[in-house]
Design a protein around this motif. Structure first.
Motif, PDB file in Angstrom:
ATOM      1  N   SER A 103       0.574  -1.291   0.033  1.00  0.00           N
ATOM      2  CA  SER A 103       0.163  -0.025  -0.288  1.00  0.00           C
ATOM      3  C   SER A 103       0.638   1.301  -0.317  1.00  0.00           C
ATOM      4  O   SER A 103       0.929   2.298   0.859  1.00  0.00           O
ATOM      5  N   VAL A 106      -0.609   4.838  -0.677  1.00  0.00           N
ATOM      6  CA  VAL A 106      -1.249   5.548   0.679  1.00  0.00           C
ATOM      7  C   VAL A 106      -0.722   6.419   1.369  1.00  0.00           C
ATOM      8  O   VAL A 106       0.634   6.229   1.762  1.00  0.00           O
ATOM      9  N   GLN A 111      -2.110   5.387   6.711  1.00  0.00           N
ATOM     10  CA  GLN A 111      -1.336   4.364   7.576  1.00  0.00           C
ATOM     11  C   GLN A 111      -1.798   4.499   8.587  1.00  0.00           C
ATOM     12  O   GLN A 111      -2.037   3.447   9.817  1.00  0.00           O
TER      13      GLN A 111
END
Length: 135
Positions: A103, A106, A111
């Motif tokens: 990810s 992101v 996060q």
């Protein structure tokens, strides 16, 4: 946040300064670079006790501005391009730490919120000390 990077700091101090702003994230340092959406093997992880000067060839100081709307990859890339440091951002999950490699696009704010939610769902009695756990 502003993160001052110089040869006299330990990797652990950089980790602490970063995590003071993002308590459900941490930086892990490695002896080899990685690309976007790539994980790094634990065998390449560097000790938090090492000094910045011990792990890089470029020895200039500077300040890295880190904002909640920065993506994980943009921060990892800035560490490498500006300071010759190989970093993975790791996120707290229910069982410890995971690299955010899947990810990377992101934001840090998102996060950190994912990590917060995971910790809040933890069962009582589980550890939550980021320096004792490794991803």
């Amino acid at each position: 946040m502003l993160l001052v990077i110089n040869d006299h700091k330990s990797l652990g101090l950089l980790q602490q300064e970063f995590s003071s702003n993002y308590p459900f994230l941490k930086l892990s340092f490695y002896d080899k670079p990685h690309g976007i959406l790539e994980a790094t093997e634990k065998s390449h992880q560097l000790s938090a006790r090492m000094l910045v000067r011990e792990v890089r060839n470029l020895h200039h100081s500077g300040t890295l501005t880190i904002n909640p709307d920065d993506t994980v990859y943009s921060i990892e890339r800035a560490f490498r391009d500006r300071f010759n440091l190989n970093v993975q951002v790791c996120r707290r999950n229910t069982f410890g730490w995971v690299q955010t490699s899947g990810s990377d696009l992101v934001t840090l704010g998102e996060q950190n919120e994912i990590g917060r939610t995971a910790v809040e769902k933890k069962s009582p009695g589980t550890r939550n000390d980021f320096l004792d756990d490794e991803y």
